[in-house]
Design a protein around this motif. Structure first.
Motif, PDB file in Angstrom:
ATOM      1  N   SER A  39       0.871  -1.189  -0.132  1.00  0.00           N
ATOM      2  CA  SER A  39       0.031  -0.171   0.000  1.00  0.00           C
ATOM      3  C   SER A  39       0.925   1.216   0.030  1.00  0.00           C
ATOM      4  O   SER A  39       2.109   1.199   0.380  1.00  0.00           O
ATOM      5  CB  SER A  39      -0.777  -0.042   1.186  1.00  0.00           C
ATOM      6  OG  SER A  39      -0.198  -0.177   2.333  1.00  0.00           O
ATOM      7  N   SER A  40       0.367   2.464  -0.122  1.00  0.00           N
ATOM      8  CA  SER A  40       0.862   3.534  -0.372  1.00  0.00           C
ATOM      9  C   SER A  40       1.562   4.040   1.185  1.00  0.00           C
ATOM     10  O   SER A  40       1.050   3.756   2.104  1.00  0.00           O
ATOM     11  CB  SER A  40      -0.216   4.835  -0.686  1.00  0.00           C
ATOM     12  OG  SER A  40       0.569   6.132  -0.979  1.00  0.00           O
ATOM     13  N   GLY A  41       2.742   4.497   0.998  1.00  0.00           N
ATOM     14  CA  GLY A  41       3.386   4.824   2.304  1.00  0.00           C
ATOM     15  C   GLY A  41       3.939   3.431   2.941  1.00  0.00           C
ATOM     16  O   GLY A  41       4.731   3.764   3.977  1.00  0.00           O
ATOM     17  N   SER A  42       4.096   2.350   2.302  1.00  0.00           N
ATOM     18  CA  SER A  42       4.589   1.107   3.047  1.00  0.00           C
ATOM     19  C   SER A  42       6.173   1.004   2.942  1.00  0.00           C
ATOM     20  O   SER A  42       6.834   0.125   3.405  1.00  0.00           O
ATOM     21  CB  SER A  42       3.842  -0.039   2.531  1.00  0.00           C
ATOM     22  OG  SER A  42       4.055  -0.200   1.112  1.00  0.00           O
ATOM     23  N   LYS A  44       8.098   1.263  -0.280  1.00  0.00           N
ATOM     24  CA  LYS A  44       8.442   0.754  -1.692  1.00  0.00           C
ATOM     25  C   LYS A  44       9.623   1.613  -2.242  1.00  0.00           C
ATOM     26  O   LYS A  44      10.503   1.063  -2.716  1.00  0.00           O
ATOM     27  CB  LYS A  44       7.297   0.406  -2.396  1.00  0.00           C
ATOM     28  CG  LYS A  44       6.097  -0.366  -1.768  1.00  0.00           C
ATOM     29  CD  LYS A  44       5.074  -0.732  -2.839  1.00  0.00           C
ATOM     30  CE  LYS A  44       4.347   0.573  -3.239  1.00  0.00           C
ATOM     31  NZ  LYS A  44       3.606   1.316  -2.328  1.00  0.00           N
ATOM     32  N   SER A  45       9.333   3.098  -2.423  1.00  0.00           N
ATOM     33  CA  SER A  45       9.969   3.968  -3.102  1.00  0.00           C
ATOM     34  C   SER A  45      11.383   4.163  -2.418  1.00  0.00           C
ATOM     35  O   SER A  45      12.285   4.258  -2.911  1.00  0.00           O
ATOM     36  CB  SER A  45       9.346   5.336  -3.404  1.00  0.00           C
ATOM     37  OG  SER A  45       8.212   5.000  -4.087  1.00  0.00           O
ATOM     38  N   GLN A  90       7.198   6.720 -12.574  1.00  0.00           N
ATOM     39  CA  GLN A  90       5.639   6.851 -13.146  1.00  0.00           C
ATOM     40  C   GLN A  90       5.598   8.041 -14.176  1.00  0.00           C
ATOM     41  O   GLN A  90       4.737   8.011 -14.776  1.00  0.00           O
ATOM     42  CB  GLN A  90       4.875   7.024 -11.911  1.00  0.00           C
ATOM     43  CG  GLN A  90       3.414   7.052 -12.277  1.00  0.00           C
ATOM     44  CD  GLN A  90       2.677   6.919 -10.943  1.00  0.00           C
ATOM     45  OE1 GLN A  90       3.032   6.846  -9.877  1.00  0.00           O
ATOM     46  NE2 GLN A  90       1.244   7.053 -11.153  1.00  0.00           N
ATOM     47  N   ASP A 166       9.759   2.552 -10.708  1.00  0.00           N
ATOM     48  CA  ASP A 166       8.788   2.835  -9.775  1.00  0.00           C
ATOM     49  C   ASP A 166       7.696   3.104 -10.213  1.00  0.00           C
ATOM     50  O   ASP A 166       7.371   4.283 -10.857  1.00  0.00           O
ATOM     51  CB  ASP A 166       9.367   4.180  -8.854  1.00  0.00           C
ATOM     52  CG  ASP A 166       8.724   4.199  -7.449  1.00  0.00           C
ATOM     53  OD1 ASP A 166       7.538   3.719  -7.315  1.00  0.00           O
ATOM     54  OD2 ASP A 166       9.376   5.239  -6.663  1.00  0.00           O
ATOM     55  N   GLU A 167       6.757   2.227 -10.073  1.00  0.00           N
ATOM     56  CA  GLU A 167       5.312   2.295 -10.903  1.00  0.00           C
ATOM     57  C   GLU A 167       5.324   2.867 -12.340  1.00  0.00           C
ATOM     58  O   GLU A 167       4.476   3.706 -12.525  1.00  0.00           O
ATOM     59  CB  GLU A 167       4.488   3.172  -9.654  1.00  0.00           C
ATOM     60  CG  GLU A 167       4.466   2.545  -8.455  1.00  0.00           C
ATOM     61  CD  GLU A 167       3.227   2.978  -7.610  1.00  0.00           C
ATOM     62  OE1 GLU A 167       2.019   3.278  -8.325  1.00  0.00           O
ATOM     63  OE2 GLU A 167       3.288   3.360  -6.574  1.00  0.00           O
ATOM     64  N   HIS A 199       1.296  -1.222  -8.378  1.00  0.00           N
ATOM     65  CA  HIS A 199      -0.008  -1.281  -7.567  1.00  0.00           C
ATOM     66  C   HIS A 199      -0.947  -2.313  -8.010  1.00  0.00           C
ATOM     67  O   HIS A 199      -1.879  -2.872  -7.310  1.00  0.00           O
ATOM     68  CB  HIS A 199      -0.782   0.086  -7.800  1.00  0.00           C
ATOM     69  CG  HIS A 199      -0.598   1.186  -6.544  1.00  0.00           C
ATOM     70  ND1 HIS A 199       0.370   2.265  -6.516  1.00  0.00           N
ATOM     71  CD2 HIS A 199      -1.215   0.793  -5.244  1.00  0.00           C
ATOM     72  CE1 HIS A 199       0.064   2.865  -5.167  1.00  0.00           C
ATOM     73  NE2 HIS A 199      -0.657   2.042  -4.615  1.00  0.00           N
TER      74      HIS A 199
END
Ligand SMILES: Nc1ncnc2c1ncn2[C@@H]1O[C@H](COP(=O)(O)OP(=O)(O)O)[C@@H](O)[C@H]1O
Ligand SMILES: [Mg+2]
Length: 225
Positions: A39-42, A44-45, A90, A166-167, A199
């Motif tokens: 999820s967002s903020g987990s 990954k980036s 992205q 990244d995405e 995602h």
């Protein structure tokens, strides 16, 4: 090729601490195609930025091809980043009023390559991603899928061993997404190591390995087949 041991990254905003990566252990072998979900903020980036030497750990170790990345100074980090990694984002990160050819030739400005040769290489890279008919179009005149193909061509000019994405299909329609994922799959077949954040569950299927992140930790890490 890539080893993280007990890797942590803490950000400080005023008095607040944010642990973006929490005691990560991870090994990635040469030639792998790793998909990362979560999820967002987990985190990954943050992980991708650390791997690509755009960011550094606050704790733990990062070993890349027997080099202890923690021990490198700023210049050595930049040198490692430029020689080993190609980045795809992205939002494409292209210069908008610049042609596809010039956008791709740009990273070679810092390598010791003659101008004419830079454009030769850039042209070849753009042909490889199917854009031979768009060399002189500016970014603003290209579709999303075409922009991402330019970005991939640009990521490849310094012949990196590892591609960090990244995405990369986050802004693309289904058809362009399939085209871009085919390019990544082909690059992987040619031996490039790929680490790709997504995602979308079906994109996560493309890799030979799927890693899931939650709250700065790896909660799933499985090789398929
Ligand atoms: N430069 C930064 N400064 C402070 N906090 C950050 C920074 N970058 C990321 N974070 C925080 O670290 C956590 C992980 O972020 P990120 O790696 O971008 O997650 P993801 O890519 O999975 O959405 C988030 O809580 C985010 O707010
Ligand atoms: Mg992110």
């Amino acid at each position: 090729m890539i080893t993280l041991k007990n890797a942590s990254r803490v950000y400080y905003i005023g008095e607040t601490e944010v642990s973006a990566l929490k005691n990560i252990d991870l090994t990635i072998e040469k030639g792998e195609f790793v998909c990362i979900m979560g999820s967002s903020g987990s985190g990954k980036s943050t992980l991708l930025n650390v791997l690509g030497c755009l960011d550094t750990l606050t704790e733990g170790e990062y070993i890349l091809d027997d080099i202890n990345i923690n021990l490198l100074n700023k210049d050595q980090l930049a040198e490692t980043r430029n020689s080993k990694f190609g980045f795809v984002f992205q939002s494409y990160n292209l210069l908008s009023q610049t042609t596809a050819l010039k956008n791709v030739a740009l990273p070679m400005m810092y390598a010791n390559i003659k101008l004419e040769e830079r454009f030769e290489i850039a042209k070849k890279m753009l042909c490889d991603v199917g854009l031979e008919h768009r060399l002189y179009h500016k970014s603003t005149q290209l579709s999303g899928g075409q922009k991402q193909r330019v970005a991939i061509a640009r990521a490849l000019v310094n012949n990196p061993e590892i591609i960090l994405a990244d995405e990369p299909t986050g802004n693309l329609d289904t058809v362009s997404t399939a085209e871009i994922m085919k390019i990544f799959t082909d690059l992987n077949k040619k031996g490039k190591t790929i680490v790709l954040i997504t995602h979308e569950e079906d994109i996560g299927e493309y890799g030979n390995r799927l890693i899931r992140f939650s709250d700065g930790k790896i909660i799933y890490n499985e090789v398929r087949k």
